[in-house]
Design an enzyme around this catalytic site. Structure first.
Site, short mmCIF file in Angstrom:
data_model
loop_
_atom_site.label_atom_id
_atom_site.label_comp_id
_atom_site.label_asym_id
_atom_site.label_seq_id
_atom_site.Cartn_x
_atom_site.Cartn_y
_atom_site.Cartn_z
N TYR A 240 17.36 -23.78 14.01
CA TYR A 240 16.89 -23.98 15.39
C TYR A 240 16.21 -22.75 15.94
CZ TYR A 240 21.76 -22.43 16.24
OH TYR A 240 22.96 -21.77 16.22
N HIS B 201 18.36 -18.45 5.98
CA HIS B 201 17.46 -18.48 7.14
C HIS B 201 17.63 -17.24 8.02
CE1 HIS B 201 17.70 -22.91 6.29
NE2 HIS B 201 16.41 -22.81 6.56
N ASP C 237 22.94 -12.15 -2.02
CA ASP C 237 23.15 -13.58 -1.81
C ASP C 237 23.63 -14.17 -3.13
OD1 ASP C 237 21.84 -15.96 0.32
OD2 ASP C 237 22.57 -16.54 -1.68
N ASN D 29 34.61 -18.29 1.29
CA ASN D 29 34.18 -17.00 1.88
C ASN D 29 35.23 -16.40 2.81
OD1 ASN D 29 31.78 -17.08 0.54
ND2 ASN D 29 30.61 -17.95 2.24
N ARG E 144 30.72 -16.18 10.93
CA ARG E 144 31.96 -16.89 11.25
C ARG E 144 33.13 -15.90 11.18
NH1 ARG E 144 29.31 -20.08 13.31
NH2 ARG E 144 29.20 -22.34 13.03
N ASP F 257 30.70 -11.15 17.12
CA ASP F 257 30.29 -12.30 17.95
C ASP F 257 31.15 -13.50 17.59
OD1 ASP F 257 28.49 -13.63 19.85
OD2 ASP F 257 27.77 -14.73 18.09
N GLU G 53 39.02 -17.70 16.84
CA GLU G 53 38.25 -18.39 17.88
C GLU G 53 38.91 -19.71 18.30
OE1 GLU G 53 33.99 -18.03 17.36
OE2 GLU G 53 33.72 -20.10 17.98
N HIS H 79 30.54 -15.60 20.84
CA HIS H 79 29.81 -16.57 20.00
C HIS H 79 28.53 -17.04 20.71
CE1 HIS H 79 30.45 -19.64 16.53
NE2 HIS H 79 29.15 -19.36 16.70
P1 NAD Z 1 21.76 -20.42 5.37
O1 NAD Z 1 22.48 -21.54 4.70
O2 NAD Z 1 20.31 -20.50 5.54
O3 NAD Z 1 22.11 -19.05 4.61
C1 NAD Z 1 23.39 -18.72 4.15
C2 NAD Z 1 23.21 -17.98 2.85
O4 NAD Z 1 24.47 -17.47 2.45
C3 NAD Z 1 22.71 -18.86 1.70
O5 NAD Z 1 21.50 -18.34 1.20
C4 NAD Z 1 23.83 -18.82 0.67
O6 NAD Z 1 23.34 -18.80 -0.65
C5 NAD Z 1 24.52 -17.52 1.02
N1 NAD Z 1 25.90 -17.39 0.63
C6 NAD Z 1 26.90 -18.30 0.75
N2 NAD Z 1 28.06 -17.75 0.33
C7 NAD Z 1 27.79 -16.49 -0.06
C8 NAD Z 1 28.59 -15.42 -0.55
N3 NAD Z 1 29.91 -15.57 -0.75
N4 NAD Z 1 27.98 -14.25 -0.82
C9 NAD Z 1 26.66 -14.12 -0.64
N5 NAD Z 1 25.85 -15.08 -0.18
C10 NAD Z 1 26.42 -16.26 0.13
O7 NAD Z 1 22.50 -20.24 6.77
P2 NAD Z 1 21.95 -19.45 8.03
O8 NAD Z 1 21.13 -20.35 8.87
O9 NAD Z 1 21.38 -18.17 7.59
O10 NAD Z 1 23.31 -19.22 8.83
C11 NAD Z 1 24.35 -18.44 8.31
C12 NAD Z 1 25.60 -18.67 9.13
O11 NAD Z 1 25.42 -18.12 10.43
C13 NAD Z 1 25.92 -20.15 9.40
O12 NAD Z 1 26.65 -20.73 8.35
C14 NAD Z 1 26.74 -20.09 10.66
O13 NAD Z 1 28.10 -20.03 10.33
C15 NAD Z 1 26.33 -18.78 11.30
N6 NAD Z 1 25.64 -18.96 12.60
C16 NAD Z 1 26.14 -18.32 13.69
C17 NAD Z 1 25.51 -18.43 14.91
C18 NAD Z 1 26.03 -17.74 16.14
O14 NAD Z 1 25.68 -18.12 17.25
N7 NAD Z 1 26.86 -16.71 16.03
C19 NAD Z 1 24.37 -19.22 15.02
C20 NAD Z 1 23.87 -19.86 13.88
C21 NAD Z 1 24.51 -19.71 12.67
C1 COI Z 2 25.93 -22.42 14.69
O1 COI Z 2 24.86 -22.96 15.00
O2 COI Z 2 26.44 -22.56 13.57
C2 COI Z 2 26.63 -21.58 15.66
O3 COI Z 2 27.42 -20.76 15.26
C3 COI Z 2 26.43 -21.82 17.11
C4 COI Z 2 27.74 -22.25 17.70
C5 COI Z 2 27.83 -22.04 19.16
C6 COI Z 2 28.16 -23.61 17.27
#
Ligand code: NAD
Ligand code: COI
Length: 332
Positions: free
Chosen positions: A101, A156, A176, A213, A236, A260, A265, A297
């Protein structure tokens, strides 16, 4: 056709309502509460549900969705660690997320946290509030352009975060476990987590909070970081063994942390929702440390992200309605 959305904030409501104006054939029901087995009956007659929450989507919910003949759950966020996928499959419920997003927004937030830690702003802010300006002036900062940043998870968000740190002059490493793409010229891909940690003055986590993880950063791994390294977690909470992090901060092995996403949580959420004081001992211990920055968060929370979360979740439901296929299905 009816769609029910749960966990709808006032901000999201405006976006949903704008969408509704261009989709008069859809009956949109907007509910503020998180989705759970005990309120899913409100969605009876819906083609699917859009939801946004950090709380669990559990077996009882999916069983009830199946009984109500609601075949689809379209979550409005990235992380899927709060979904019981085997139970969803068992109940025949299909699920989509919004995988991208605004990874740029989260990457920018990570840089903001990094700069605050490097310039010791959590300590400065506390000292200034306490009229200790002279002490605050004595705190020496560090420069990002002299740091080695370790990015764990090159998906991403990790990729865009790495790019920003590179553009600001840092040396950037990434690890990764599943990335098979090319190595960018400006970054070093490390073969494993320990080798990344051993060289990183600042480590930032961008992997999912799946059980595999759990406590990726435990006492052993934290001890691999160079002296006074900084730790940032916007992924997370369960990725870090929080007592081990606190111990490393207390003994001065680490220079600071920005959290964050907090490990407990789930436990503090009722107090958050009711705007009560948070009494969780681990949370209070973390918060009391001078060189720790805690945010609730919100790394995701930008206007761009919220718009995309709503639009993409609804697009998944419309795609399902037209051809039985979700645009961005998730199964784990
Ligand atoms: P993504 O799936 O695009 O990337 C995650 C990457 O982690 C992948 O490339 C995967 O191969 C790698 N991976 C998985 N396990 C691994 C490990 N043990 N060691 C090394 N690499 C590993 O996901 P993304 O969009 O980059 O998001 C990552 C995380 O961020 C989400 O899963 C979510 O939990 C978190 N997130 C948090 C917020 C927030 O507001 N704080 C917002 C969005 C996402
Ligand atoms: C996610 O998009 O995975 C996030 O961590 C945002 C959260 C507020 C649900």
């Amino acid at each position: 056709m009816k769609i029910t959305a749960y966990g709808v904030s006032a901000e999201e409501r405006r976006i949903f309502e704008k969408w509704q104006a261009t989709h008069p054939d859809v009956t949109l029901q907007l509910l503020p509460d998180w989705l759970a087995a005990d309120n899913v009956a409100l969605a009876a007659g819906s083609l699917g549900i859009s939801a946004f929450q950090t709380g669990q989507y559990d077996a009882a919910l999916f069983e009830k969705m199946a009984r109500l003949q609601i075949p689809v759950l379209a979550i409005r966020n990235v992380g899927t660690d709060n979904i019981d996928f085997p139970a969803a499959a068992q109940a025949g419920i299909q699920i989509s997320n919004v995988p991208s997003y605004s990874p740029a927004g989260i990457a920018e937030y990570v840089v903001a946290l990094a700069l605050q830690l490097l310039r010791r702003l959590p300590e400065v802010t506390t000292l200034v509030a306490d009229d200790q300006l002279l002490t605050a002036r004595g705190l020496t900062g560090r420069e990002l352009n002299r740091q080695t940043v370790g990015v764990v998870g090159f998906g991403h968000i990790g990729q865009l975060t790495a790019k920003l740190f590179h553009q600001m002059g840092a040396r950037v490493l990434a690890y990764d476990a599943y990335y098979h793409g090319a190595e960018p010229t400006w970054l070093r891909l490390m073969p494993d987590l320990p080798s990344l940690l051993a060289e990183s003055n600042l480590v930032t986590l961008h992997v999912p909070g799946v059980p595999a993880n759990q406590h990726l950063l435990n006492a052993t791994n934290l001890a691999l970081l160079p002296a006074e390294a900084l730790v940032i977690n916007t992924a997370r909470g369960n990725l870090i063994d929080t007592p081990a992090l606190i111990a490393a901060l207390k003994k001065g092995a680490l220079g600071g942390a920005a959290i964050d996403t907090f490990e407990r949580e789930d436990q503090i959420e009722p107090a958050v929702q009711q705007q009560r004081p948070i009494i969780d001992a681990l949370y209070r211990e973390l918060l009391a440390l001078p060189n720790v920055l805690v945010t609730p968060h919100i790394a995701y929370h930008t206007n761009v992200a919220v718009e995309n979360m709503v639009q993409d979740s609804l697009a998944n439901l419309l795609a399902y309605a037209s051809n039985g296929q979700l645009q961005t299905p998730v199964t784990h």
